[in-house]
Write an enzyme that holds these catalytic residues in place. Structure first.
Site, PDB file in Angstrom:
ATOM      1  N   HIS A  55     -19.067 -15.900 -16.187  1.00 30.89           N
ATOM      2  CA  HIS A  55     -18.111 -16.119 -17.264  1.00 30.89           C
ATOM      3  C   HIS A  55     -16.701 -16.168 -16.670  1.00 30.89           C
ATOM      4  O   HIS A  55     -16.515 -15.886 -15.478  1.00 30.89           O
ATOM      5  CB  HIS A  55     -18.217 -15.015 -18.326  1.00 30.89           C
ATOM      6  CG  HIS A  55     -17.899 -13.649 -17.811  1.00 30.89           C
ATOM      7  ND1 HIS A  55     -18.860 -12.693 -17.591  1.00 30.89           N
ATOM      8  CD2 HIS A  55     -16.737 -13.078 -17.455  1.00 30.89           C
ATOM      9  CE1 HIS A  55     -18.287 -11.596 -17.137  1.00 30.89           C
ATOM     10  NE2 HIS A  55     -17.002 -11.810 -17.034  1.00 30.89           N
TER      11      HIS A  55
HETATM   12  P1  TYD Z   1     -20.371  -8.586 -19.208  1.00 28.47           P
HETATM   13  O1  TYD Z   1     -18.889  -8.482 -19.040  1.00 28.47           O
HETATM   14  O2  TYD Z   1     -20.929  -9.877 -19.719  1.00 28.47           O
HETATM   15  O3  TYD Z   1     -21.117  -8.172 -17.872  1.00 28.47           O
HETATM   16  P2  TYD Z   1     -21.256  -8.863 -16.432  1.00 28.47           P
HETATM   17  O4  TYD Z   1     -20.135  -9.823 -16.257  1.00 28.47           O
HETATM   18  O5  TYD Z   1     -21.227  -7.748 -15.486  1.00 28.47           O
HETATM   19  O6  TYD Z   1     -22.575  -9.527 -16.356  1.00 28.47           O
HETATM   20  O7  TYD Z   1     -20.827  -7.388 -20.163  1.00 28.47           O
HETATM   21  C1  TYD Z   1     -22.199  -7.087 -20.370  1.00 28.47           C
HETATM   22  C2  TYD Z   1     -22.324  -6.454 -21.755  1.00 28.47           C
HETATM   23  O8  TYD Z   1     -21.573  -5.249 -21.807  1.00 28.47           O
HETATM   24  C3  TYD Z   1     -21.803  -7.360 -22.851  1.00 28.47           C
HETATM   25  O9  TYD Z   1     -22.694  -7.239 -23.962  1.00 28.47           O
HETATM   26  C4  TYD Z   1     -20.482  -6.761 -23.234  1.00 28.47           C
HETATM   27  C5  TYD Z   1     -20.631  -5.295 -22.859  1.00 28.47           C
HETATM   28  N1  TYD Z   1     -19.351  -4.713 -22.409  1.00 28.47           N
HETATM   29  C6  TYD Z   1     -18.675  -3.825 -23.226  1.00 28.47           C
HETATM   30  O10 TYD Z   1     -19.113  -3.498 -24.354  1.00 28.47           O
HETATM   31  N2  TYD Z   1     -17.489  -3.291 -22.781  1.00 28.47           N
HETATM   32  C7  TYD Z   1     -16.972  -3.605 -21.583  1.00 28.47           C
HETATM   33  O11 TYD Z   1     -15.870  -3.102 -21.199  1.00 28.47           O
HETATM   34  C8  TYD Z   1     -17.681  -4.533 -20.728  1.00 28.47           C
HETATM   35  C9  TYD Z   1     -17.154  -4.930 -19.375  1.00 28.47           C
HETATM   36  C10 TYD Z   1     -18.866  -5.056 -21.196  1.00 28.47           C
END
Ligand code: TYD
Length: 139
Positions: A55
């Site tokens: 992302h």
């Molecule tokens: P995401 O940022 O998509 O993870 P990565 O980039 O590591 O794969 O986040 C994964 C899940 O966690 C998504 O459902 C959102 C949640 N999340 C939160 O609730 N709070 C946060 O601060 C972060 C970073 C993620």
């Protein structure tokens, strides 16, 4: 094209204070990180072969540190890609907004610490690669 490119990512050396008992590394707002830290989170227990990220963010800036183990961050600005390997707790990657990232090649036991400039906001995410390319082209 929006201005951020992979060249705006910077590897930052974080000082080590240490002696035979081990080391301490310190990150302070507006010193090692060029923003005010509003949130800290960490990725851990990542199974071998898994990938995180996939992302971009519109506003969020981050400093990413491998506080344990190692992993690679593949940065993509829509034109150019670059891979940064993080493998020491005294090295961080400053990551500005507007760049696509994938994090992969996690070693066993790796911990990815992220210092972030904003609290969590799903609206700040661009989760589709084609949406990211459109966003970059939408000047
Ligand atoms: P995401 O940022 O998509 O993870 P990565 O980039 O590591 O794969 O986040 C994964 C899940 O966690 C998504 O459902 C959102 C949640 N999340 C939160 O609730 N709070 C946060 O601060 C972060 C970073 C993620």
């Amino acid at each position: 094209m929006k201005p951020t490119t992979v060249d705006d990512c910077k590897l930052i050396k974080i000082d080590q204070i240490g002696d035979r008992r081990g080391h301490i590394s310190v990150v302070e707002n507006n010193r090692e990180v060029p923003f005010e830290v509003k949130r800290v989170y960490y990725l851990y227990d990542v199974p071998s072969g898994e990938e995180r990220g996939g992302h971009a963010h519109k506003e969020l800036q981050q400093l990413i540190v491998a506080v344990s183990g190692s992993f690679d961050i593949v940065v993509d600005d829509g034109t150019k890609k670059e891979t940064f390997s993080l493998n020491r707790p005294n090295k961080g990657l400053y990551f500005p907004a507007g760049l696509w990232r994938e994090i992969n090649n996690f070693s066993s036991g790796a911990i990815c610490l992220v210092l972030a400039s904003h609290t969590y906001d799903e609206k700040d995410y661009i989760r589709g690669y084609q949406d990211f390319i459109s966003y970059k082209n939408d000047t």
